[in-house]
Design an enzyme around this catalytic site. Sequence first.
Site, PDB file in Angstrom:
ATOM      1  CB  CYS A  14       3.052   7.014   2.919  1.00 30.29           C
ATOM      2  SG  CYS A  14       3.875   6.103   3.561  1.00 30.29           S
ATOM      3  CB  CYS A  60       1.407   1.150   9.018  1.00 35.65           C
ATOM      4  SG  CYS A  60       2.809   0.655   8.546  1.00 35.65           S
ATOM      5  CD  GLU A 112      -1.376  -0.330   3.296  1.00 30.10           C
ATOM      6  OE1 GLU A 112      -2.055  -0.922   3.953  1.00 30.10           O
ATOM      7  OE2 GLU A 112      -1.051   0.135   4.368  1.00 30.10           O
ATOM      8  CB  SER A 152      10.537   5.382   9.004  1.00 31.66           C
ATOM      9  OG  SER A 152       9.942   5.206  10.109  1.00 31.66           O
ATOM     10  N   GLY A 186       6.441  -2.345   5.450  1.00 29.50           N
ATOM     11  CA  GLY A 186       7.892  -3.099   5.455  1.00 29.50           C
ATOM     12  C   GLY A 186       9.048  -2.904   6.579  1.00 29.50           C
ATOM     13  CD  GLU A 187      13.682  -0.860   9.641  1.00 28.07           C
ATOM     14  OE1 GLU A 187      12.136  -0.625   9.899  1.00 28.07           O
ATOM     15  OE2 GLU A 187      14.358  -0.756   8.766  1.00 28.07           O
ATOM     16  CB  CYS A 236       6.572  -3.500  16.079  1.00 29.95           C
ATOM     17  SG  CYS A 236       7.963  -2.600  15.858  1.00 29.95           S
ATOM     18  CB  CYS A 295       3.202  -2.308  12.635  1.00 35.99           C
ATOM     19  SG  CYS A 295       3.364  -2.034  11.698  1.00 35.99           S
ATOM     20  CB  CYS A 319       6.627  -5.791   8.048  1.00 42.03           C
ATOM     21  SG  CYS A 319       8.175  -4.963   9.401  1.00 42.03           S
TER      22      CYS A 319
HETATM   23  N1  SAH Z   1       9.426  -0.348   9.759  1.00 41.36           N
HETATM   24  C1  SAH Z   1       9.649   1.577   9.691  1.00 41.36           C
HETATM   25  C2  SAH Z   1       8.531   2.432   7.939  1.00 41.36           C
HETATM   26  C3  SAH Z   1       7.384   1.393   8.156  1.00 41.36           C
HETATM   27  S1  SAH Z   1       6.311   1.886  10.118  1.00 41.36           S
HETATM   28  C4  SAH Z   1      10.231   1.882  10.836  1.00 41.36           C
HETATM   29  O1  SAH Z   1       9.368   1.121  11.621  1.00 41.36           O
HETATM   30  O2  SAH Z   1       9.795   3.043  11.365  1.00 41.36           O
HETATM   31  C5  SAH Z   1       5.381   4.008  10.068  1.00 41.36           C
HETATM   32  C6  SAH Z   1       5.501   4.041  11.367  1.00 41.36           C
HETATM   33  O3  SAH Z   1       4.830   4.088  11.528  1.00 41.36           O
HETATM   34  C7  SAH Z   1       6.814   3.197  12.111  1.00 41.36           C
HETATM   35  O4  SAH Z   1       6.883   5.097  13.016  1.00 41.36           O
HETATM   36  C8  SAH Z   1       5.652   2.930  12.779  1.00 41.36           C
HETATM   37  O5  SAH Z   1       5.779   2.733  13.887  1.00 41.36           O
HETATM   38  C9  SAH Z   1       4.230   3.834  13.375  1.00 41.36           C
HETATM   39  N2  SAH Z   1       3.251   2.581  12.878  1.00 41.36           N
HETATM   40  C10 SAH Z   1       3.443   2.500  12.662  1.00 41.36           C
HETATM   41  N3  SAH Z   1       1.833   1.719  13.151  1.00 41.36           N
HETATM   42  C11 SAH Z   1       1.307   2.660  13.748  1.00 41.36           C
HETATM   43  C12 SAH Z   1       0.028   2.517  14.802  1.00 41.36           C
HETATM   44  N4  SAH Z   1      -0.827   1.915  14.402  1.00 41.36           N
HETATM   45  N5  SAH Z   1       0.135   3.923  15.049  1.00 41.36           N
HETATM   46  C13 SAH Z   1       0.972   4.824  15.005  1.00 41.36           C
HETATM   47  N6  SAH Z   1       2.133   5.004  14.369  1.00 41.36           N
HETATM   48  C14 SAH Z   1       1.915   3.306  13.679  1.00 41.36           C
END
Ligand code: SAH
Length: 355
Positions: free
Chosen positions: A101, A335, A88, A193, A161-162, A112, A115, A108
Amino acid sequence: MIDLASIKKEELESLLSEMGEPRFRAKQIMEWLSRGAKPEEMLNIPKALRTRLAELPFGGAEIIETRRSKKDDTVKMLYELADGNIVEGVLMRYSYGNTLCISTQAGCRMGCAFCASTLNGRVRNLTAGEMLSEVTAVERNFAKDDEKKRVVTNIVMMGCGEPLDNYENTVRFLERATAADGLGISPRNISLSTCGLVPKIYSLIDDAPHVTLCISLHAPNNEIRDKLMPVNHSFRMEELIPAAKHYADVTGRRVIFEYALVDGVNSSEECAAELAEKLRGINCHVNLIPLNSVKERDLNGVTRAYAHTFEGWLNKRHISATVRRELGTDIDGACGQLRNKHAENNANPEAAPTA
Ligand code: SAH
């Protein structure tokens, strides 16, 4: 075999020589590729060569669904890759231009806790060409007033993704996105990021143009971060924060720390005070986001008003912080949410998409 959308001019020149084709075609083909054109569209290229190029893997990403927010004109997109994988993207309108974005992996594996992208693990890495195609697909799909102007002025690598878990392709993407014969976007307008793969943060300084580095921190100490982000077991905050400082010092670019406020987990004034101490002396800014509740996860965000209170606690301690503008809340802006819904809907055709 590298896909066509990922290719650099010198690589294309060697490929053309191997094919017994004149090297000058490389410049023409690169121009087409920078606009996301497929071989069959390359009209100044002889048909026989177009046919041969069309036999190579391309690395495309087609927009198969869009949802436009009624509130703020944010557009969420689903892209389909050549093998049927879905990722996406989100196009956000700002006064200074449009930020896209993009996703760097299908799924991924960072795990986390909050996420949606990581719920089913990593399916595969995207190639650089696929990431570039996410951008060029938007250029081709969204009308612009002036043909010469780009729709996408800024890129954030914050979709599924990371990026640093897909390092080689990410570095190639950044080279192509910033190259004059690629997308020609200034590194200043690109943000990467990461959840904090420390050794790769150091490598990035040498291997890639100096983009804005965003670190998903989300906690003021290891104890809280361990609960939210499994990556913290491998790379502790004692290593991550100095890596961020080093990036800022060497590149001269301000590092952004992302901090999603989770009610009752990382949102107290003590957390703000501890965070301020950890970040002191770093050329940085904190982006606060009330956690976007994901239905599969039992974690809740704070209110925007509360996020502003937390911002005040940081500012009072001389840490630059702002609450990020919330966009696309009516279209599953967070995300991984839309991709998951798409997968669910396909598994259960009764539940048709609403947009
Ligand atoms: N893997 C990378 C980039 C993708 S996530 C990273 O971890 O930075 C992009 C951002 O969205 C990250 O800061 C992530 O922690 C945040 N994110 C993911 N799920 C979220 C949620 N439910 N609410 C707020 N931010 C979120």
